[in-house]
Design an enzyme around this catalytic site. Sequence first.
Site, mmCIF file in Angstrom:
data_model
loop_
_atom_site.group_PDB
_atom_site.id
_atom_site.type_symbol
_atom_site.label_atom_id
_atom_site.label_comp_id
_atom_site.label_asym_id
_atom_site.label_seq_id
_atom_site.Cartn_x
_atom_site.Cartn_y
_atom_site.Cartn_z
ATOM 1 N N THR A 126 0.825 -1.216 0.000
ATOM 2 C CA THR A 126 0.000 0.000 0.000
ATOM 3 C C THR A 126 0.858 1.265 0.000
ATOM 4 O O THR A 126 1.902 1.326 0.643
ATOM 5 C CB THR A 126 -0.916 0.003 1.242
ATOM 6 O OG1 THR A 126 -1.634 -1.229 1.263
ATOM 7 C CG2 THR A 126 -1.892 1.160 1.213
ATOM 8 N N GLU A 127 0.373 2.266 -0.748
ATOM 9 C CA GLU A 127 1.059 3.568 -0.798
ATOM 10 C C GLU A 127 0.021 4.661 -0.547
ATOM 11 O O GLU A 127 -1.181 4.393 -0.603
ATOM 12 C CB GLU A 127 1.697 3.766 -2.178
ATOM 13 C CG GLU A 127 2.737 2.710 -2.481
ATOM 14 C CD GLU A 127 3.508 2.984 -3.764
ATOM 15 O OE1 GLU A 127 3.279 4.031 -4.410
ATOM 16 O OE2 GLU A 127 4.352 2.145 -4.102
ATOM 17 N N THR A 158 2.253 -3.137 8.497
ATOM 18 C CA THR A 158 2.236 -3.867 9.774
ATOM 19 C C THR A 158 3.592 -4.515 10.037
ATOM 20 O O THR A 158 4.225 -5.050 9.121
ATOM 21 C CB THR A 158 1.135 -4.952 9.719
ATOM 22 O OG1 THR A 158 -0.091 -4.326 9.373
ATOM 23 C CG2 THR A 158 0.976 -5.659 11.064
ATOM 24 N N GLN A 339 -23.487 -3.912 23.016
ATOM 25 C CA GLN A 339 -24.853 -3.621 23.467
ATOM 26 C C GLN A 339 -25.231 -4.507 24.653
ATOM 27 O O GLN A 339 -25.853 -4.044 25.619
ATOM 28 C CB GLN A 339 -25.829 -3.842 22.296
ATOM 29 C CG GLN A 339 -27.201 -3.234 22.510
ATOM 30 C CD GLN A 339 -27.157 -1.711 22.537
ATOM 31 O OE1 GLN A 339 -26.210 -1.093 22.054
ATOM 32 N NE2 GLN A 339 -28.175 -1.107 23.119
ATOM 33 N N GLU A 366 -6.175 -5.964 3.797
ATOM 34 C CA GLU A 366 -6.013 -7.082 2.842
ATOM 35 C C GLU A 366 -7.197 -7.176 1.879
ATOM 36 O O GLU A 366 -7.693 -8.262 1.585
ATOM 37 C CB GLU A 366 -5.750 -8.397 3.587
ATOM 38 C CG GLU A 366 -4.412 -8.318 4.315
ATOM 39 C CD GLU A 366 -3.813 -9.636 4.726
ATOM 40 O OE1 GLU A 366 -3.996 -10.628 4.029
ATOM 41 O OE2 GLU A 366 -3.133 -9.637 5.762
#
Length: 384
Positions: A126-127, A158, A339, A366
């Site tokens: 990822t960029e 990560t 809840q 992912e």
Amino acid sequence: MSHRLTPEHEDLRRTVEDFARTEVAPVIGDYYERGAFPYEVIAAMGRMGLFGLPFPEEHGGMGGDYFALCLALEELARVDSSVAITLEAGVSLGAMPIHRFGSAEQKKTWLPRLCSGEALGAFGLTEPGAGSDAGGTRTTAELVDGGWVVNGVKSFITNSGTDITALVTVTAVTGTRPDGRPEISAILVPSGTPGFALGQKYSKVGWNASDTNELVFTDCRVPEANLVGERGRGYAQFLRILDEGRVAIAALSVGLAQGCVDESVRYAGERSAFGRNIGHYQAIQFKIADMEARAHTARLAYYDAASRMLAGEPFKKQAAIAKLVASNAAMDNARDATQVFGGYGFMNEYPVGRFYRDAKILEIGEGTSEVQRMLIARELGLPA
Ligand SMILES: Cc1cc2nc3c(=O)[nH]c(=O)nc-3n(C[C@H](O)[C@H](O)[C@H](O)COP(=O)(O)OP(=O)(O)OC[C@H]3O[C@@H](n4cnc5c(N)ncnc54)[C@H](O)[C@@H]3O)c2cc1C
């Protein structure tokens, strides 16, 4: 056809379940609150062999299979997702590209340390401008005088900045194809290489005891032999890694969804309102029954995807379905468990608050839920 676990898989599942309850649950809330990486817990997981589960013994692995990894992830995530994602990213994203595509020398150099958990690997796809559209990578690697010179930025990576991070494998444009499209390759960059630095510090909503960093490469030079797999095949290799990773993230999501059931059943038997335990009220029972049904069906979906993967059959569609339904189950269960806990669900002293914060990323990392739907539609023959 059976979805029963073999005795070996059941033994592993029980061992990790016990470890998660006795070694992770009592301490992880404190790490989470401090935003600290749980080195001691990760070291213990390393000693158990969890980081080597699906790798051959000759490279320091346990000689198990990918399904064993999934079972371990599910049991860890029943208690905590930060340690589970550290294992998932370390194995499925950090070490697996080297195992699947690396040279004999790369395997010999890196896999024993990664399998022992003493070192972590990371995966940089990822960029800032390329996430779902990961083929839009802008990072470049130019071959100059027998070495790759890497320039660019990777986002949200990560395991990339811990004291035990050994390497990150990044995708980078290494040229132009004959059809004019960019040629993307995978390059292994060891930690500490000059020109490889951590960028901005993120403030995350969840996974607070896991490590996530921006990475900046400035004229970062590594040997030509650090190419992982074939030149120009980097993007295709990463897509294969992501197909498998989706099954692992589905398992992790099922763990979180099941953890919500565990906590809700316990709390419903303890908390009293209007003179009875809240577990007597049908509104609470139905909520918990729905949670159990979601966790169970999502588990069957990932078991199915994993069994096809291990049989060497096509599993892209089943992996996307498993990731889609399991992350959805995790989100729904986290909301419903909170809840059931009422105001206490909003307090960090109970794990369900952590589950609530950790669930959302499962629909994003992912491959987002939209990307999973795109993959399923394509597998059905709909136009890309
Ligand atoms: C905590 C964390 C850890 C991560 N770890 C890693 C890691 O180790 N390595 C790594 O490489 N990456 C990692 N990521 C990145 C993650 O995989 C991406 O964030 C994810 O793939 C989405 O990319 P994006 O954030 O750029 O969103 P975008 O791609 O910008 O998407 C934004 C929205 O648009 C939607 N969208 C995009 N395209 C389409 C389309 N064609 N049709 C319909 N909807 C569309 C998306 O589904 C989403 O809802 C991590 C992210 C986080 C938050």
